[in-house]
Write an enzyme that holds these catalytic residues in place. Structure first.
Site, mmCIF file in Angstrom:
data_model
loop_
_atom_site.group_PDB
_atom_site.id
_atom_site.type_symbol
_atom_site.label_atom_id
_atom_site.label_comp_id
_atom_site.label_asym_id
_atom_site.label_seq_id
_atom_site.Cartn_x
_atom_site.Cartn_y
_atom_site.Cartn_z
ATOM 1 N N SER A 144 44.387 37.098 45.010
ATOM 2 C CA SER A 144 43.742 36.312 45.623
ATOM 3 C C SER A 144 44.684 35.224 46.617
ATOM 4 C CB SER A 144 42.828 35.109 44.817
ATOM 5 O OG SER A 144 42.256 34.266 45.623
ATOM 6 N N TYR A 157 40.609 30.329 37.490
ATOM 7 C CA TYR A 157 40.707 31.352 38.285
ATOM 8 C C TYR A 157 42.049 31.065 39.051
ATOM 9 C CZ TYR A 157 39.552 34.445 42.376
ATOM 10 O OH TYR A 157 39.544 35.460 43.231
HETATM 11 N N1 LIG Z 1 35.422 38.329 47.794
HETATM 12 C C1 LIG Z 1 36.484 37.426 47.821
HETATM 13 O O1 LIG Z 1 36.339 36.612 48.781
HETATM 14 C C2 LIG Z 1 37.576 37.434 47.180
HETATM 15 C C3 LIG Z 1 38.676 36.685 47.587
HETATM 16 C C4 LIG Z 1 40.024 36.718 46.876
HETATM 17 C C5 LIG Z 1 39.996 37.715 45.784
HETATM 18 N N2 LIG Z 1 38.924 38.376 45.353
HETATM 19 C C6 LIG Z 1 39.072 39.477 44.330
HETATM 20 O O2 LIG Z 1 38.672 40.551 44.664
HETATM 21 C C7 LIG Z 1 38.339 41.378 43.304
HETATM 22 C C8 LIG Z 1 36.956 42.052 43.531
HETATM 23 O O3 LIG Z 1 35.945 40.929 43.892
HETATM 24 P P1 LIG Z 1 34.794 41.305 44.853
HETATM 25 O O4 LIG Z 1 34.793 40.057 45.943
HETATM 26 O O5 LIG Z 1 34.782 42.627 45.320
HETATM 27 O O6 LIG Z 1 33.508 40.896 43.952
HETATM 28 P P2 LIG Z 1 32.540 41.623 42.987
HETATM 29 O O7 LIG Z 1 31.949 40.838 41.960
HETATM 30 O O8 LIG Z 1 31.502 42.594 44.093
HETATM 31 O O9 LIG Z 1 33.305 42.817 42.201
HETATM 32 C C9 LIG Z 1 33.884 42.429 41.180
HETATM 33 C C10 LIG Z 1 33.720 43.581 40.463
HETATM 34 O O10 LIG Z 1 34.647 43.619 38.999
HETATM 35 C C11 LIG Z 1 33.605 43.871 38.032
HETATM 36 N N3 LIG Z 1 33.974 43.310 36.850
HETATM 37 C C12 LIG Z 1 33.884 42.295 36.247
HETATM 38 N N4 LIG Z 1 34.175 41.838 35.155
HETATM 39 C C13 LIG Z 1 34.580 43.194 34.768
HETATM 40 C C14 LIG Z 1 35.002 43.418 33.371
HETATM 41 N N5 LIG Z 1 34.947 42.665 32.551
HETATM 42 N N6 LIG Z 1 35.362 45.005 33.343
HETATM 43 C C15 LIG Z 1 35.121 45.886 34.278
HETATM 44 N N7 LIG Z 1 34.603 45.398 35.489
HETATM 45 C C16 LIG Z 1 34.292 44.200 35.822
HETATM 46 C C17 LIG Z 1 32.253 43.615 38.479
HETATM 47 O O11 LIG Z 1 31.364 44.438 37.843
HETATM 48 C C18 LIG Z 1 32.147 44.034 40.115
HETATM 49 O O12 LIG Z 1 32.225 45.409 40.191
HETATM 50 C C19 LIG Z 1 38.435 40.188 42.172
HETATM 51 O O13 LIG Z 1 39.629 40.442 41.516
HETATM 52 C C20 LIG Z 1 38.391 38.840 42.971
HETATM 53 O O14 LIG Z 1 38.875 37.941 42.435
HETATM 54 C C21 LIG Z 1 37.768 38.594 45.930
#
Ligand SMILES: NC(=O)c1ccc[n+]([C@@H]2O[C@H](COP(=O)([O-])OP(=O)(O)OC[C@H]3O[C@@H](n4cnc5c(N)ncnc54)[C@H](O)[C@@H]3O)[C@@H](O)[C@H]2O)c1
Length: 256
Positions: A144, A157
């Site tokens: 991130s 986080y």
């Molecule tokens: N969306 C953003 O703005 C953003 C920004 C920076 C980083 N990220 C990172 O991107 C990644 C994906 O996030 P996203 O935005 O797609 O959100 P999201 O909530 O749609 O996806 C997260 C996924 O991880 C899965 N998950 C969570 N805990 C889990 C576990 N213990 N075991 C297995 N699966 C698990 C969830 O079911 C989901 O499918 C994350 O690591 C998040 O920190 C997202």
């Protein structure tokens, strides 16, 4: 373009958002996909159909990456699914919003164990496999912008993603002799379920967009494009780096 023909790829947390977009992008480019999530429901059945429609193999491995032994098991099942594993995308992640002085041990553990411990032991299992089989490998961590910039009220986080930065840098050096590349992708604000609450709040969205030079959120598909580049041979000399994908957010400065 079929950069991943006959490659087997595991994307953790691939049942929504960025992980799902990565799985679909890899499938479009010819890969067999191992999906992962904590539960198997109707949405996952639909995703399996979507990936199969590209003509590739797909398997869903149920497991919770926040539990050290589960992440080992997920990797083992992913390796067994199609007989080999080429690329690991550590995407699963969670965040919790609280004042620092109110963070519970339960929430701290959930965030740190999902975002860091799961990556640590999942990657360790993949590396043991690559070493044993004398195979190259590629690892991409979904970090991130908050591996670099602050995020008040999200201290666990930030600690997890900051830890992921140093884990990646350390492993790049340790794993290069094994022909394993590892990099971080650092998204800014991407329109996914993790941001649902903020996206529904007009004032918060206004504040957010003011901080982004491109004045919009990114899409999961845009992140998947960068992940696909880093996973491909186009990035064969890239290891130990973080790639920001944030519309200019991280190094943003303007005078009024
Ligand atoms: N969306 C953003 O703005 C953003 C920004 C920076 C980083 N990220 C990172 O991107 C990644 C994906 O996030 P996203 O935005 O797609 O959100 P999201 O909530 O749609 O996806 C997260 C996924 O991880 C899965 N998950 C969570 N805990 C889990 C576990 N213990 N075991 C297995 N699966 C698990 C969830 O079911 C989901 O499918 C994350 O690591 C998040 O920190 C997202």
């Amino acid at each position: 373009m079929e950069r991943f023909k006959d490659k087997n790829i595991l994307v953790t947390g691939s049942t929504s958002g960025i992980g799902q977009a990565c799985a679909e992008r890899f499938a479009k480019e010819g890969a067999n996909i191992i999906l992962n999530g904590r539960h198997f429901a109707d949405d996952e059945k639909q995703l399996i159909k979507t990936i199969e429609a590209y003509g590739n193999k797909v398997k869903f491995v149920q497991g919770d990456v926040s539990k050290g032994m589960d992440s080992v098991g997920i990797l083992q099942q992913a390796i067994d699914a199609f007989g080999s594993l080429d690329i690991l995308v550590n995407n699963a992640g969670v965040e919790r919003n609280a004042n620092f002085w109110e963070v519970t041990e339960e929430d701290y553990d959930l965030v740190m164990h999902t975002n860091l411990k799961g990556v640590f032991f999942g990657t360790q299992t993949f590396v043991k496999y690559c070493r044993k089989e004398n195979r190259p490998g590629v690892v991409i961590n979904m970090s991130s912008v908050h591996e670099e910039i602050i995020f008040p009220h999200f201290s666990a986080y930030c600690a997890s993603k900051g830890g992921l930065k140093m884990l990646m840098r350390n492993l790049a050096t340790e794993l290069a002799p094994l022909n394993i590349r590892i990099n971080n992708v650092a998204p800014g604000a991407i329109a996914t379920p993790i941001n649902q609450k903020m996206m529904a709040d007009k004032d918060k969205m206004k504040g957010l967009l003011e901080n982004i030079p491109m004045k919009r959120m990114g899409t999961p598909e845009e992140v998947a494009g960068l992940v696909a580049f880093l996973a491909s041979d186009d990035a064969s000399y890239v290891t130990g780096s973080t790639y920001f994908i944030d519309g200019g957010l991280t190094y943003h400065y303007e005078e009024q």
